[in-house]
Design a protein around this motif. Sequence first.
Motif, short mmCIF file in Angstrom:
data_model
loop_
_atom_site.label_atom_id
_atom_site.label_comp_id
_atom_site.label_asym_id
_atom_site.label_seq_id
_atom_site.Cartn_x
_atom_site.Cartn_y
_atom_site.Cartn_z
N VAL A 160 -22.82 47.18 30.08
CA VAL A 160 -23.42 46.46 28.97
C VAL A 160 -22.63 45.17 28.76
N ASP A 161 -23.32 44.04 28.73
CA ASP A 161 -22.66 42.76 28.49
C ASP A 161 -22.00 42.78 27.11
N SER A 162 -20.71 42.46 27.06
CA SER A 162 -19.98 42.48 25.79
C SER A 162 -20.53 41.47 24.79
N TYR A 163 -21.38 40.56 25.25
CA TYR A 163 -22.01 39.60 24.35
C TYR A 163 -22.75 40.31 23.22
N SER A 173 -29.19 48.06 19.37
CA SER A 173 -30.25 48.20 20.38
C SER A 173 -29.69 48.66 21.71
N ILE A 174 -28.54 48.11 22.10
CA ILE A 174 -27.96 48.48 23.39
C ILE A 174 -27.42 49.90 23.34
N LEU A 175 -27.01 50.37 22.16
CA LEU A 175 -26.58 51.75 22.04
C LEU A 175 -27.75 52.71 22.26
N PHE A 176 -28.89 52.37 21.70
CA PHE A 176 -30.07 53.21 21.92
C PHE A 176 -30.50 53.18 23.38
N LEU A 177 -30.36 52.03 24.02
CA LEU A 177 -30.67 51.94 25.44
C LEU A 177 -29.75 52.84 26.26
N SER A 178 -28.46 52.80 25.95
CA SER A 178 -27.49 53.64 26.66
C SER A 178 -27.77 55.12 26.45
N LEU A 179 -28.11 55.47 25.21
CA LEU A 179 -28.41 56.87 24.90
C LEU A 179 -29.67 57.32 25.64
N TYR A 212 -16.27 48.96 18.58
CA TYR A 212 -17.44 48.86 19.46
C TYR A 212 -17.33 49.81 20.65
N THR A 213 -16.12 50.06 21.14
CA THR A 213 -15.98 50.95 22.29
C THR A 213 -16.14 52.42 21.89
N GLU A 214 -15.75 52.76 20.67
CA GLU A 214 -15.88 54.14 20.22
C GLU A 214 -17.22 54.41 19.57
N CYS A 245 -30.11 56.66 8.31
CA CYS A 245 -30.26 57.96 8.97
C CYS A 245 -30.22 57.80 10.49
N CYS A 246 -30.88 56.75 10.99
CA CYS A 246 -30.90 56.52 12.43
C CYS A 246 -29.49 56.27 12.96
N LEU A 247 -28.73 55.46 12.24
CA LEU A 247 -27.38 55.15 12.69
C LEU A 247 -26.49 56.38 12.65
N GLU A 248 -26.66 57.20 11.61
CA GLU A 248 -25.85 58.42 11.52
C GLU A 248 -26.18 59.37 12.67
N ASN A 249 -27.47 59.52 12.98
CA ASN A 249 -27.88 60.39 14.08
C ASN A 249 -27.37 59.86 15.41
N LEU A 250 -27.41 58.54 15.61
CA LEU A 250 -26.92 57.95 16.84
C LEU A 250 -25.43 58.20 17.00
#
Length: 253
Positions: A160-163, A173-179, A212-214, A245-250
Amino acid sequence: GQVVLGPPGSGKTTYCTGMLQFLTGMQRRVRVVNLDPANDYLPYECCADISELITLRDVMENLNLGPNGGMVYCLEFLEKNIDWLINKLTDSINEKEKSAAKKTKTNSPDLDPQNNKNAPYFLFDLPGQVELFTHHESLRNIVDAIQKRLDIRLSAVHLVDSYHCSDPSKFISILFLSLSTMLRLELPHVNVLSKIDLMESRGSLQFNLDFYTEAMDLEYLIPLLPSSIALQAHEGPTGKCVRTCCLENLTNL
């Protein structure tokens, strides 16, 4: 081996080149496999190159498909011709085994056939279209076939680009993509922030890099999201904002 994937421009080919040099320096026997039919420039020598079988340019010209549709066709074509890839990988494995066997006859102490360093280590350089590893089945079927027919173990390295860390909405968005990628491929999964050396030139982060890494305590990002995001005004059944709620679940996942 490693299945190297991520969005376009995240540095997959550069990563494969660097990992090849690193493992070679550790005396590991490494082979790179290019499965990106749009990659015209390969800075490494590969044991299997999908362009020998099919290229995105030919598909787009002959079938009048766009780049995304053409990429899906290429992966479907590879899946139907999986024996081509299996034979390429098998030849590479046999070459290593024959080389190890010859050297073992010389009684060299560091060439024991039971030594894991004699086993081939594969790096699979994949295309960047995200729908290939979040929605489509071909890539998953190809990976499954490689593992089952060659009895090798693969892990996913998602770049994932650190940008994206500089913008809270992009980071989420990139977290959801990774998941989604992790659940889809069902492989041991490692997320890597690439181009970290360019972070300073992109401005300061809202939090330190460990945040961001954790990927913990994502609710701290809520006040930083733009008010135009649709989830902001919607209330969940518990009275909490749906996006909370979405962020907590993620985070829990």
